[in-house]
Design an enzyme around this catalytic site. Structure first.
Site, PDB file in Angstrom:
ATOM      1  N   MET A  11      66.044 -51.659  -9.560  1.00 50.42           N
ATOM      2  CA  MET A  11      66.722 -50.659 -10.381  1.00 50.42           C
ATOM      3  C   MET A  11      66.485 -50.965 -11.859  1.00 50.42           C
ATOM      4  SD  MET A  11      68.414 -48.652  -8.198  1.00 50.42           S
ATOM      5  CE  MET A  11      69.630 -47.866  -9.227  1.00 50.42           C
ATOM      6  N   ASP A  86      58.245 -39.651  -6.175  1.00 47.78           N
ATOM      7  CA  ASP A  86      59.288 -40.522  -6.716  1.00 47.78           C
ATOM      8  C   ASP A  86      60.348 -40.752  -5.645  1.00 47.78           C
ATOM      9  OD1 ASP A  86      60.199 -42.061  -8.979  1.00 47.78           O
ATOM     10  OD2 ASP A  86      61.870 -40.667  -9.134  1.00 47.78           O
ATOM     11  N   GLU A  87      61.075 -41.870  -5.761  1.00 46.29           N
ATOM     12  CA  GLU A  87      62.099 -42.267  -4.783  1.00 46.29           C
ATOM     13  C   GLU A  87      61.520 -42.289  -3.370  1.00 46.29           C
ATOM     14  OE1 GLU A  87      64.735 -43.514  -5.800  1.00 46.29           O
ATOM     15  OE2 GLU A  87      65.069 -42.699  -7.796  1.00 46.29           O
ATOM     16  N   CYS A 144      66.539 -59.700 -14.791  1.00 47.92           N
ATOM     17  CA  CYS A 144      67.953 -59.967 -14.578  1.00 47.92           C
ATOM     18  C   CYS A 144      68.577 -60.275 -15.942  1.00 47.92           C
ATOM     19  CB  CYS A 144      68.097 -61.157 -13.629  1.00 47.92           C
ATOM     20  SG  CYS A 144      69.798 -61.691 -13.304  1.00 47.92           S
ATOM     21  N   CYS A 181      68.293 -61.275 -10.310  1.00 45.06           N
ATOM     22  CA  CYS A 181      67.455 -62.255  -9.618  1.00 45.06           C
ATOM     23  C   CYS A 181      68.229 -62.740  -8.396  1.00 45.06           C
ATOM     24  CB  CYS A 181      67.099 -63.422 -10.541  1.00 45.06           C
ATOM     25  SG  CYS A 181      68.487 -64.517 -10.934  1.00 45.06           S
TER      26      CYS A 181
END
Length: 201
Positions: A11, A86-87, A144, A181
């Site tokens: 994400m 996409d997706e 992260c 992470c």
């Protein structure tokens, strides 16, 4: 030679932005693009694809029962230079095979952008089939909060804690998910840490 590409990232790795930039680059060179997404992605409306940085475009929606190869053959064959998805994690395994058939039969490249794994670190069915069938697999990297490479799509509940159970598909963006992470993800679960989502005060 046309290829099937799987470009995945956690994400916030700008997957949709890259898909839309790729579309623009093809069209700038007078090439025709078929931009599609699965019907499971309803965050920006039925026929709109929008990135977090504000790029957007009209998109054709594929429901799980649709045969993408047949749709391409009937409406796009001979008049399309590239297919951008996409997706793609929400595509069914059968639809991924149909995308593979577009590459094989029509010699048109197919570029798929999406997540590899869900909030439980398990492969989505569509992503699993792409890992098996794609000619080219590329990671779109993101970080992260600790600075390490993010590989986990952590789902966060209303109290700010990492969710480890529930339905595989729950739509959301920065209000529900954060890229982490593996170390931070495991530590967050073990210590029941409250996670601050991006954009929160």
């Amino acid at each position: 030679m046309a290829k099937l590409y799987f470009k995945y990232g956690a994400m916030g790795s700008s997957k949709t932005a890259q898909a839309l930039i790729t579309k623009y680059n093809y069209e700038e060179n007078d090439m025709s693009v078929w931009l599609i997404k699965p019907s499971a992605d309803t965050r920006d409306g039925a026929d709109i694809l929008r990135s977090r940085i504000g790029l957007q475009a009209s998109v054709e929606v594929m429901t799980p029962d649709m045969n993408i190869f047949d749709r391409f053959t009937q409406t796009r064959a001979g008049n399309c230079n590239v297919v951008i998805v996409d997706e793609c994690q929400f595509m069914t395994p059968a639809q991924v095979e149909q995308l593979r058939d577009i590459v094989n039969v029509h010699a048109v490249p197919v570029l798929c952008f999406g997540l590899r794994t869900d909030f439980q670190t398990k492969l989505f069915p569509g992503s699993m089939r792409l890992m098996e069938l794609a000619d080219v697999i590329e990671e779109i990297k993101t970080m992260c909060d600790c600075g390490a490479k993010a590989i986990i799509n952590a789902r966060i509940d209303g109290a700010g804690h990492i969710v480890t159970e529930g339905a595989q598909v729950v739509l959301g963006g920065n209000d529900s998910y954060i890229a982490m992470c593996h170390r931070c993800y495991v530590n967050g679960i073990r210590d029941n840490k409250k996670i601050k989502l991006h954009g929160q005060n």
